[in-house]
Scaffold this motif. Structure first.
Motif, PDB file in Angstrom:
ATOM      1  N   ASP A 194       7.782  -1.213   9.948  1.00  0.00           N
ATOM      2  CA  ASP A 194       6.904  -1.813  10.961  1.00  0.00           C
ATOM      3  C   ASP A 194       5.466  -1.318  10.816  1.00  0.00           C
ATOM      4  O   ASP A 194       4.516  -2.088  10.947  1.00  0.00           O
ATOM      5  CB  ASP A 194       7.428  -1.521  12.366  1.00  0.00           C
ATOM      6  N   VAL A 195       5.308  -0.026  10.522  1.00  0.00           N
ATOM      7  CA  VAL A 195       3.962   0.523  10.308  1.00  0.00           C
ATOM      8  C   VAL A 195       3.327  -0.133   9.079  1.00  0.00           C
ATOM      9  O   VAL A 195       2.136  -0.449   9.075  1.00  0.00           O
ATOM     10  CB  VAL A 195       4.004   2.066  10.162  1.00  0.00           C
ATOM     11  N   ALA A 196       4.125  -0.372   8.048  1.00  0.00           N
ATOM     12  CA  ALA A 196       3.613  -1.043   6.849  1.00  0.00           C
ATOM     13  C   ALA A 196       3.072  -2.426   7.200  1.00  0.00           C
ATOM     14  O   ALA A 196       1.989  -2.811   6.751  1.00  0.00           O
ATOM     15  CB  ALA A 196       4.715  -1.155   5.794  1.00  0.00           C
ATOM     16  N   LEU A 197       3.806  -3.164   8.010  1.00  0.00           N
ATOM     17  CA  LEU A 197       3.347  -4.500   8.416  1.00  0.00           C
ATOM     18  C   LEU A 197       2.051  -4.418   9.212  1.00  0.00           C
ATOM     19  O   LEU A 197       1.149  -5.222   9.025  1.00  0.00           O
ATOM     20  CB  LEU A 197       4.429  -5.204   9.241  1.00  0.00           C
ATOM     21  N   ASP A 198       1.955  -3.420  10.092  1.00  0.00           N
ATOM     22  CA  ASP A 198       0.726  -3.244  10.887  1.00  0.00           C
ATOM     23  C   ASP A 198      -0.444  -2.807  10.015  1.00  0.00           C
ATOM     24  O   ASP A 198      -1.594  -3.120  10.319  1.00  0.00           O
ATOM     25  CB  ASP A 198       0.946  -2.205  11.990  1.00  0.00           C
ATOM     26  N   LYS A 209      -6.002   0.220   1.572  1.00  0.00           N
ATOM     27  CA  LYS A 209      -5.164  -0.113   2.732  1.00  0.00           C
ATOM     28  C   LYS A 209      -3.971  -0.964   2.306  1.00  0.00           C
ATOM     29  O   LYS A 209      -2.851  -0.779   2.789  1.00  0.00           O
ATOM     30  CB  LYS A 209      -6.014  -0.853   3.760  1.00  0.00           C
ATOM     31  N   ALA A 210      -4.201  -1.905   1.388  1.00  0.00           N
ATOM     32  CA  ALA A 210      -3.116  -2.749   0.883  1.00  0.00           C
ATOM     33  C   ALA A 210      -2.066  -1.905   0.168  1.00  0.00           C
ATOM     34  O   ALA A 210      -0.858  -2.106   0.346  1.00  0.00           O
ATOM     35  CB  ALA A 210      -3.673  -3.820  -0.046  1.00  0.00           C
ATOM     36  N   PRO A 264      -3.686  -5.291   5.338  1.00  0.00           N
ATOM     37  CA  PRO A 264      -4.987  -5.828   5.736  1.00  0.00           C
ATOM     38  C   PRO A 264      -5.119  -7.350   5.656  1.00  0.00           C
ATOM     39  O   PRO A 264      -6.079  -7.899   6.181  1.00  0.00           O
ATOM     40  CB  PRO A 264      -5.957  -5.153   4.762  1.00  0.00           C
ATOM     41  N   THR A 265      -4.194  -8.034   5.011  1.00  0.00           N
ATOM     42  CA  THR A 265      -4.331  -9.492   4.876  1.00  0.00           C
ATOM     43  C   THR A 265      -3.045 -10.191   5.313  1.00  0.00           C
ATOM     44  O   THR A 265      -1.951  -9.620   5.245  1.00  0.00           O
ATOM     45  CB  THR A 265      -4.642  -9.900   3.420  1.00  0.00           C
TER      46      THR A 265
END
Length: 92
Positions: free
Chosen positions: A47-51, A19-20, A54-55
């Motif tokens: 924006d999708v990357a920020l959502d 996920k990271a 996982p951390t």
């Protein structure tokens, strides 16, 4: 292509790391589209990357990358806490 390979890559030790990496790849893709002039698509992907991140540490790094893509600043003006090595897999 990196996003496709990430989905089946067996080298990541945990689903969280996958996920990271997905978040990292999405941010890079978003930057590429934004800098090519496809601003709406680029912003959406960033924006999708920020959502997806996982951390909280990764979200912080990606947010700084996004901000600097939108308003580029010289390296010496970037926040000091942003180090080259960030343990993005810690806790995932």
């Amino acid at each position: 292509m990196a996003l496709e390979k990430n989905a089946t890559y067996k080298g990541w030790p945990s689903p969280g790391l996958r996920k990271a990496m997905e978040a990292q790849f999405l941010m890079g893709l978003g930057q590429a589209h934004y800098l090519k002039g496809e601003r709406e698509r680029g912003l959406l992907l960033m924006d999708v990357a920020l959502d997806t991140a996982p951390t909280e540490p990764q979200k912080g790094v990606l947010n700084t990358i996004r901000d600097n893509t939108l308003k580029p600043r010289p390296l010496e003006q970037l926040p000091r806490p942003l180090r080259p090595l960030v343990p993005l897999d810690k806790g995932i």
